[in-house]
Design a protein around this motif. Structure first.
Motif, PDB file in Angstrom:
ATOM      1  N   PHE A  90      20.165 -50.824  35.513  1.00 41.08           N
ATOM      2  CA  PHE A  90      18.807 -50.758  36.042  1.00 41.08           C
ATOM      3  C   PHE A  90      18.846 -50.591  37.552  1.00 41.08           C
ATOM      4  CE2 PHE A  90      16.253 -51.573  32.403  1.00 41.08           C
ATOM      5  CZ  PHE A  90      17.001 -52.390  31.575  1.00 41.08           C
ATOM      6  N   PHE A 104      11.378 -52.240  38.652  1.00 43.49           N
ATOM      7  CA  PHE A 104      12.545 -51.734  37.945  1.00 43.49           C
ATOM      8  C   PHE A 104      12.280 -50.387  37.300  1.00 43.49           C
ATOM      9  CE2 PHE A 104      15.690 -55.154  37.844  1.00 43.49           C
ATOM     10  CZ  PHE A 104      14.944 -56.201  38.364  1.00 43.49           C
ATOM     11  N   GLY A 105      13.332 -49.584  37.228  1.00 43.74           N
ATOM     12  CA  GLY A 105      13.286 -48.356  36.457  1.00 43.74           C
ATOM     13  C   GLY A 105      13.487 -48.648  34.984  1.00 43.74           C
ATOM     14  N   PRO A 106      13.456 -47.616  34.137  1.00 48.98           N
ATOM     15  CA  PRO A 106      13.558 -47.806  32.684  1.00 48.98           C
ATOM     16  C   PRO A 106      14.974 -48.032  32.189  1.00 48.98           C
ATOM     17  CG  PRO A 106      13.271 -45.500  33.196  1.00 48.98           C
ATOM     18  CD  PRO A 106      13.148 -46.219  34.501  1.00 48.98           C
TER      19      PRO A 106
ATOM     20  N   TYR B  36      10.133 -62.790  34.940  1.00 50.02           N
ATOM     21  CA  TYR B  36      10.018 -61.382  34.596  1.00 50.02           C
ATOM     22  C   TYR B  36       9.932 -61.274  33.077  1.00 50.02           C
ATOM     23  CZ  TYR B  36      11.064 -59.441  39.221  1.00 50.02           C
ATOM     24  OH  TYR B  36      11.000 -59.068  40.544  1.00 50.02           O
ATOM     25  N   GLN B  38      10.509 -58.564  29.896  1.00 52.63           N
ATOM     26  CA  GLN B  38      11.201 -57.321  29.585  1.00 52.63           C
ATOM     27  C   GLN B  38      10.993 -56.988  28.116  1.00 52.63           C
ATOM     28  OE1 GLN B  38      15.494 -57.341  30.103  1.00 52.63           O
ATOM     29  NE2 GLN B  38      15.563 -55.120  30.321  1.00 52.63           N
ATOM     30  N   GLY B  43      12.541 -51.665  31.412  1.00 54.07           N
ATOM     31  CA  GLY B  43      12.952 -52.439  32.568  1.00 54.07           C
ATOM     32  C   GLY B  43      12.102 -53.700  32.702  1.00 54.07           C
ATOM     33  N   PRO B  44      12.635 -54.733  33.362  1.00 50.99           N
ATOM     34  CA  PRO B  44      11.847 -55.962  33.587  1.00 50.99           C
ATOM     35  C   PRO B  44      10.642 -55.683  34.489  1.00 50.99           C
ATOM     36  CG  PRO B  44      14.190 -56.327  34.018  1.00 50.99           C
ATOM     37  CD  PRO B  44      13.999 -54.855  33.905  1.00 50.99           C
TER      38      PRO B  44
END
Lengths: 113, 111
Positions: A90, A104-106, B36, B38, B43-44
Motif C-alpha cells: 500500500f 491509502f491507495g487500493p 482505520y 479496511q 486500502g485502509p
C-alpha cells in the motif's frame, strides 16, 4: 477525485526478477509512504518521504528502493525479488500538520514464486 | 514485545450487537490514537482519531483512550453487515507523522 492511485493491481514475479510499483497522488501532499501488509501482521512501513528529493527508511526497507523526484509520484523498486516479498503493498500520503490523516491507495498484490 | 498489540480475531457478531475492539501499546510517548477500517481487498481508511486520553463519539462509533493503562478501545453500536471489515488501530507521537499499526481485527456482522 482520484486520491492515491497504484499500479499494477496484481503481479506475479519469478524469483530474481525486478519490478517497480507505481504510486501517484493528486492531493499535493508532501508526505508519502510505502507499507506492506502480511496476514495477521498489520502494516509495516518500508520507506517514506517528506517531500520531493527526500526519502528515508522505515521498519522493513531491505530489498526495496524508492525515489521521489516529484511531489505526486513515489515509486517503489524491488530488485532481485524473493518469496519473502510476497505481500500486499500500500502507498499512502498525508499533508503536513500535527494530526494528519493518511490516505491509502487500493494496494498492489504481489506474488513471488 | 510488539509496540502495538491487537487481537486479530476473527470476531463474528449478530446484527445489532455491540462490537468491542481494543489495542494495547508499550510506548508512553504515543499521543494520537486512530482507528482505520479496511474492507476486503481495499486500502485502509481513517474512521476516527483521538488525542491523548478520553472518549470521542461519532454516530454509532465510540473511541476510548486510557493512557494510564496504555489501552485503547473502539465500540460499534447497533452493528450492521456493512460494518464487516478489518479494523486497525494506529498511533503516533506528537510531531511525528509515522504511524505504528496494530495487526488488525477482522469483524463479521451476521444478518
Amino acid at each position: 477525485n482520484a486520491g492515491v492511485t497504484q499500479t499494477p493491481k496484481f503481479r506475479i514475479l519469478k524469483i530474481g526478477q525486478s519490478m517497480t510499483l507505481q504510486c501517484t497522488q493528486d492531493m499535493n501532499h508532501n508526505y508519502m509512504y510505502w507499507y506492506r501488509q502480511d496476514p495477521g501482521m498489520g502494516l509495516k512501513l518500508i520507506y517514506y518521504s517528506v517531500g520531493a528529493g527526500i526519502t528515508d527508511k522505515g521498519e522493513v526497507p531491505n530489498g526495496y528502493n524508492v525515489s521521489r523526484s516529484t511531489t505526486e509520484d513515489f515509486p517503489l523498486r524491488l530488485e532481485l525479488a524473493a518469496p519473502s516479498q510476497t505481500s500486499v503493498y500500500f502507498c499512502a500520503s498525508s499533508s503536513t500538520g500535527e494530526v494528519s490523516e493518511q490516505y491509502f491507495g487500493p494496494g498492489t498484490r504481489l506474488t513471488v514464486t | 514485545q510488539k509496540e502495538v498489540e491487537q487481537d486479530p480475531g476473527p470476531l463474528s457478531v449478530p446484527e445489532g450487537a455491540i462490537v468491542s475492539l481494543n489495542c494495547t501499546y508499550s510506548n508512553s510517548a504515543f499521543q494520537y490514537f486512530m482507528w482505520y477500517r479496511q474492507y476486503s481487498r481495499k486500502g485502509p481508511e481513517l474512521l476516527m482519531y483521538t488525542y491523548s486520553s478520553g472518549n470521542k463519539e461519532d454516530g454509532r462509533f465510540t473511541a476510548q483512550v486510557d493512557k494510564s493503562s496504555k489501552y485503547i478501545s473502539l465500540f460499534i453500536r447497533d452493528s450492521q453487515p456493512s460494518d464487516s471489515a478489518t479494523y486497525l488501530c494506529a498511533m503516533t507521537k506528537r510531531n511525528d507523522y509515522k504511524l505504528s499499526f496494530g495487526a488488525g481485527t477482522t469483524v463479521t456482522v451476521r444478518a
